[in-house]
Design an enzyme around this catalytic site. Structure first.
Site, PDB file in Angstrom:
ATOM      1  N   SER A  39       2.246   1.026  -3.381  1.00 17.04           N
ATOM      2  CA  SER A  39       3.149   1.539  -4.422  1.00 17.04           C
ATOM      3  C   SER A  39       3.889   2.814  -4.045  1.00 17.04           C
ATOM      4  CB  SER A  39       2.371   1.759  -5.715  1.00 17.04           C
ATOM      5  OG  SER A  39       2.077   0.519  -6.328  1.00 17.04           O
ATOM      6  N   LYS A  43       7.646   2.767  -4.257  1.00 17.04           N
ATOM      7  CA  LYS A  43       8.402   3.049  -5.479  1.00 17.04           C
ATOM      8  C   LYS A  43       9.262   4.304  -5.337  1.00 17.04           C
ATOM      9  CE  LYS A  43       5.278   0.751  -8.778  1.00 17.04           C
ATOM     10  NZ  LYS A  43       4.338   0.083  -7.882  1.00 17.04           N
ATOM     11  N   SER A  96       2.757   3.782 -12.169  1.00 15.52           N
ATOM     12  CA  SER A  96       2.952   2.810 -11.092  1.00 15.52           C
ATOM     13  C   SER A  96       3.290   1.425 -11.637  1.00 15.52           C
ATOM     14  CB  SER A  96       1.710   2.744 -10.196  1.00 15.52           C
ATOM     15  OG  SER A  96       2.045   2.253  -8.916  1.00 15.52           O
TER      16      SER A  96
END
Length: 533
Positions: A181, A184, A363
């Site tokens: 993640s 991102k 997230s």
């Protein structure tokens, strides 16, 4: 000290040799001719003939009796003659008098001239570079032991002093690896650059091609909520499909709705990224839906939960609630909105900055997949997962950081096929720290160790001895089957701002998170004294 640096204690080597004044003895017989200051040989007086025959006879007799001795003596004389000639020749080349072309055979009275400063020379056996590098600071705070923790698996990491840009610590830092993640952060940066911070995603309804027909057009807004007015969904400030339906009824002016056409063509198939584990992510974890251009509440079964199982038909669920709020059960079909059709209603998402803030703190995969797809479409790369690599990289281009080696497989980081080197992240986070190019929203949305987001209470991060770094680490977390990651900013104990990225890859387990926290706490304690050893 170098030889050329030593003080000169003997005769000045730069002063030309001065030849002695010839004496009568040296000019009269067996001695080789002397040289003058001009380097020319002095004239030799001829020997008297009367004594020559006797001397010659004696010499010949001696040679016959001791031939070896006389041969050795003759060789010595020849050597002396040759040596004297060499010295004379050298004096001639190097003498100022010779350079001036003097021809007098008279030897001038020697005079001592002032000694010039010798030109320093370099010992040819010990070459010295023309521009010697300045002394490099020796850093002494080592985290080598922490970096060798087996729980970290195959470690890829880099730490940079954000003020100077100097890399202080590096372990495979330029090797691209799966980010989880942490990706991102890149998706957010690309969205800010491509869509703009104030861009809002619209869901519209237009008049169809036949009387009473309405067309609902999905614009990609995953936050559109099915909850009625007064009830908050998981996405703060989300637009309501109830509001959209009310606008349509008002625009129709009492005209009966005869059919509904659904235009979800903005996002192309496949709607599930092939490398994702569907059962784990869609059903068990409930982190990710089929990525269609029309859905409500991220297609969660529970519209208020962070994670909740998702359906197999996001579009169908959205249309069901649209019909409910319209108060009709007319037929529904798939299609495309007519060009230039009259708008009957529109609702919009929160701006991109708010979407990024919500997604980064918890997230959220769904918002990030939406943004990545919209970036690819806006940049002309296409509307499928395959278009994301070109689209997102185009969005990152304006930041001026080399994207070599980067591969974008999705927008959330869920795919193990994503690849980004830690060195890219340390550079990007310098811009985030400095709030360049609107990246301040990313800085503000980063989880803070021990305080907020996925590093906050309840996530078991930076506990025990690692609590020393609480409040000082602002970073994006990541986890996929083959890795745990953490990347962001450290306000070190000595006041130095650091940017960092740590990837623990390979057959690692959940305890890799604690090993990462320990290593990052080490970075925090060392600050600018962090060594690479």
């Amino acid at each position: 000290m170098h030889e050329s640096d030593e003080p000169v204690t003997g005769p000045d080597p730069s002063t030309p040799p001065t030849s002695p004044t010839p004496s009568a003895d040296s000019a009269a017989g067996s001695e080789p001719p002397a040289t003058t200051g001009s380097g020319r040989r002095a004239a030799v007086r001829p020997a008297k003939a009367s004594g020559f025959s006797g001397v010659a006879a004696g010499v010949l007799s001696a040679i016959r009796k001791h031939p070896k001795t006389w041969m050795a003596a003759a060789a010595a004389v020849v050597f002396l003659l040759l040596g004297t000639g060499s010295v004379a020749l050298g004096a001639t080349i190097g003498s100022p008098a010779a350079a001036a072309g003097r021809t007098s055979t008279a030897t001038p009275t020697p005079t001592r001239t002032s000694t010039p400063t010798p030109t320093p020379t370099v010992d040819p056996a010990r070459p010295v570079p023309a521009n010697q590098a300045a002394a490099t600071r020796i850093r002494t705070c080592s985290v080598a032991g922490l970096a060798g923790d087996r729980r970290l698996g195959n470690l890829e990491a880099q730490v940079v002093n954000a003020k100077t840009g100097q890399a202080l610590f590096d372990r495979n830092g330029t090797k691209a690896g799966p980010t989880a993640s942490v990706l991102k952060t890149l998706t957010s940066a690309a969205a800010l650059a491509t869509l703009g911070p104030d861009y809002r995603v619209s869901t519209t309804v237009v008049a169809g091609s036949t009387p009473g027909q309405v067309v609902i057009v999905g614009g990609g807004d995953v936050t559109l909520s099915r909850l009625p007015d007064g009830q908050a969904s998981f996405y703060t400030g989300a637009p309501k499909i109830q509001d959209l339906a009310n606008q349509v009824k008002q625009a129709m002016g009492g005209q009966q709705i005869t059919s509904i056409v659904v235009d979800a063509s903005l996002f192309g198939a496949p709607f599930w990224q092939p490398s994702w584990d569907e059962r784990e992510e869609r059903v068990v974890e409930g982190s990710t839906p089929y990525m269609t251009a029309l859905m409500v509440d991220g297609d969660r079964d529970d519209p208020t939960a962070v994670e909740s199982p998702r359906s197999t038909d996001p579009v169908g669920r959205a249309v069901q609630y649209f019909q409910q709020y319209l108060g009709t059960n007319v037929g529904v079909s798939q299609g495309v909105a007519p060009a230039g059709a009259r708008q009957l209603g529109v609702v919009q998402s929160q701006p991109v900055t708010t979407l990024i803030d919500q997604a980064m703190r918890v997230s959220d995969n769904t918002i990030m997949e939406e943004l990545a797809r919209l970036v690819a479409i806006k940049n002309g790369a296409g509307n499928t997962f395959d278009a994301l690599n070109a689209g997102v990289l185009a969005g990152l281009k304006g930041y001026g950081i080399d994207t070599a080696g980067i591969h974008i497989a999705d927008g959330s980081g869920l795919s193990g096929d994503n690849a980004v080197p830690p060195s890219y992240l340390t550079q990007l986070f310098i811009k985030v720290l400095n709030r360049q190019n609107g990246l301040g929203v990313v800085y503000d949305s980063l989880p803070v160790a021990g305080k907020s987001g996925t590093l906050g209470p309840g996530y078991n991060r930076f506990t025990g001895a690692n609590s020393a770094a609480r409040g000082a680490v602002l970073a994006k977390t990541g986890w996929i089957d083959n890795g745990y990651t953490l990347s962001g900013i450290i306000n070190a104990a000595d006041g130095t701002p650091l940017t960092f990225a740590v990837f623990a890859l390979g057959p690692v387990s959940d305890n890799a998170k604690q090993a990462i926290d320990t290593l990052v706490t080490g970075f925090y304690k060392c600050g600018d004294n962090l060594s690479n050893g």
